[in-house]
Design an enzyme around this catalytic site. Structure first.
Site, PDB file in Angstrom:
ATOM      1  CB  CYS A  50      -1.166   0.232   1.105  1.00  0.00           C
ATOM      2  SG  CYS A  50      -0.276  -0.232   3.201  1.00  0.00           S
ATOM      3  CG  HIS A  99      15.942   1.670  -2.030  1.00  0.00           C
ATOM      4  ND1 HIS A  99      14.878   2.691  -1.804  1.00  0.00           N
ATOM      5  CD2 HIS A  99      14.975   1.097  -3.224  1.00  0.00           C
ATOM      6  CE1 HIS A  99      14.191   2.589  -1.760  1.00  0.00           C
ATOM      7  NE2 HIS A  99      13.547   1.567  -2.309  1.00  0.00           N
TER       8      HIS A  99
END
Length: 447
Positions: A50, A99
């Site tokens: 989400c 990352h």
């Protein structure tokens, strides 16, 4: 092959864009197949929650790989690539490793430090493994990312600073119901991972009575029974809304479940003296229709609003400790990667030497047929020994040099000097087994 990350998250894109980019489970395999079918992409892992949609890829070239990945994402989102440009971030090579490790440790999460992202990463890895889109390089990256995430939670207090998205959302919701959810009736719409966590958290916070509704009635019944809640048929959603103060919406529906008309009907039957109806929309695509927020007596808290309200994050010292772990682990991975990059070249050099020795021994056998088997064997051992000794120090040294920054030039130099043909494969020699984390899809997280 080099690592490339292309994605969008709550940091760079509004919910509407994340909704466009989101890849439902039914489309994951097809999307992975399309990614690895692109000319510059050989491996791919797709993370779709989400709060983020990211592609981790092994590519043969930066610009080509970026174009290929953006084209697939744009096709999925049914929009031109240029429309996504301002919302996408790109990380390449060492920045890509950094990352991925930051994502795994929860440093890049909306609720910094939340552990559930490990479950999502593990699921993404499983999907890619099943689709055969995770090659040797991404197998190693994902294995290490899962390990680094577990290490961060084991060695620091980031767990105390971090919390689930559901917990954070309910804390925000409590501000609209006198600061405490205890004794307030609540409804959870959706019985999946996030819905399950919603029911568990509401139960722990004392919200009561508690109801659950889901398109699949059986799942709603099972979830409700686990927490002493009541299962409500989806057809009775408006009536259920009129009796509660808090709603957690977390379905996998592609269209809004809580439409303006449904909520308006519920408000018409609801006692205004109860205070606002607080709707927590934790789904992507959204479960709450945009116009609902305009209705009087409704408070909508969605992903966009949570991102702004949760910007402060955890205690700086805990985050700093995890940052140090990530820095160390990234350098370790890059050192391994640089050293592993030269391995195929060293193997090709030794293979070339073996071919030369074999050819010369064959010529010797033709020219000196009078040599006995023992004599030929002794000559072969001697020649192989000489070649191995000559190659030993240079190959050891080139491995050491290759592990340093910029070390890939040494492998390239060897290939040029000896005219070596090295297959373009990832450096990992074996595919490791999938690491299981303590987090699971049922615990929620970024969903």
């Amino acid at each position: 092959m080099k690592l490339l990350v292309v994605g969008a998250s709550y940091r760079t894109a509004p919910v509407a864009t994340l909704e466009q980019l989101a890849v439902p489970p039914a489309e994951l395999t097809r999307t992975l197949d399309r990614l690895v079918a692109q000319p510059y992409v050989s491996e791919a892992v797709l993370v779709s929650t989400c709060n983020r949609v990211e592609v981790y890829a092994a590519v043969s070239g930066f610009h080509g790989g970026l174009g290929d990945i953006c084209a697939v994402l744009a096709e999925n989102a049914d929009c031109p690539p240029a429309a996504l440009a301002n919302h996408l971030y790109v990380h390449y090579d060492s920045a890509a490793v950094d990352h991925v490790f930051r994502v795994a440790t929860g440093l890049d999460s909306m609720v910094v430090g939340e552990a559930q992202i490990l479950g999502q990463l593990r699921d993404a890895y499983h999907w890619a493994t099943a689709a055969d889109s995770a090659g040797r390089l991404l197998h190693e990256l994902m294995q290490q990312a899962l390990r680094v995430g577990k290490r961060a939670h084991a060695e620091t207090g980031i767990d105390r600073a971090g919390q689930s998205v559901v917990t954070a959302a309910l804390e925000l919701a409590a501000d609209h119901v006198d600061g405490d959810l205890a004794g307030h009736p609540a409804l959870v719409v959706g019985a999946g991972a996030m819905g399950s966590l919603g029911v568990a958290t509401l139960s722990r916070l004392g919200a009561a009575p508690l109801a659950v509704t889901n398109r699949g009635a059986d799942r709603a019944v099972r979830l409700a029974e686990s927490y002493g809640a009541t299962a409500v048929p989806m057809a009775e959603l408006p009536a259920a809304l009129s009796t509660v103060d808090i709603v957690v919406a977390a379905t996998a529906a592609t269209e809004p479940v809580l439409t303006r008309s449904v909520v308006a009907r519920a408000l018409a039957e609801r006692d205004p003296a109860r205070g606002p109806l607080v709707l927590l929309d934790l789904a992507v695509p959204r479960d709450v229709e945009a116009g609902v927020a305009e209705l009087p007596g409704v408070e909508v808290i969605d992903i966009d609003r949570m991102a702004a309200l949760l910007a402060e994050g955890p205690a700086a010292s805990e985050a700093a400790a995890v940052e140090r772990i990530v820095t160390t682990e990234v350098e370790g991975f890059l050192t391994w990667l640089r050293g592993a990059d030269v391995a195929p070249t060293v193997a090709a050099l030794r293979g070339r030497a073996d071919d030369v020795v074999t050819a010369e021994l064959r010529r010797l056998a033709q020219r000196r047929p009078d040599l006995s088997d023992d004599q030929r064997a002794e000559v072969a051992r001697t020649v192989h020994r000489v070649v191995q000794r000559l190659l030993h120090q240079p190959t050891v040294r080139v491995r050491q040099l290759a592990a340093e920054p910029g070390g890939d030039q040494y492998a390239a130099l060897l290939r040029e000097l000896f005219d070596l043909q090295v297959p373009q494969t990832s450096p990992v020699d074996t595919v490791p087994e999938v690491v299981e984390t303590e987090s699971s899809p049922s615990t929620g997280g970024e969903r």
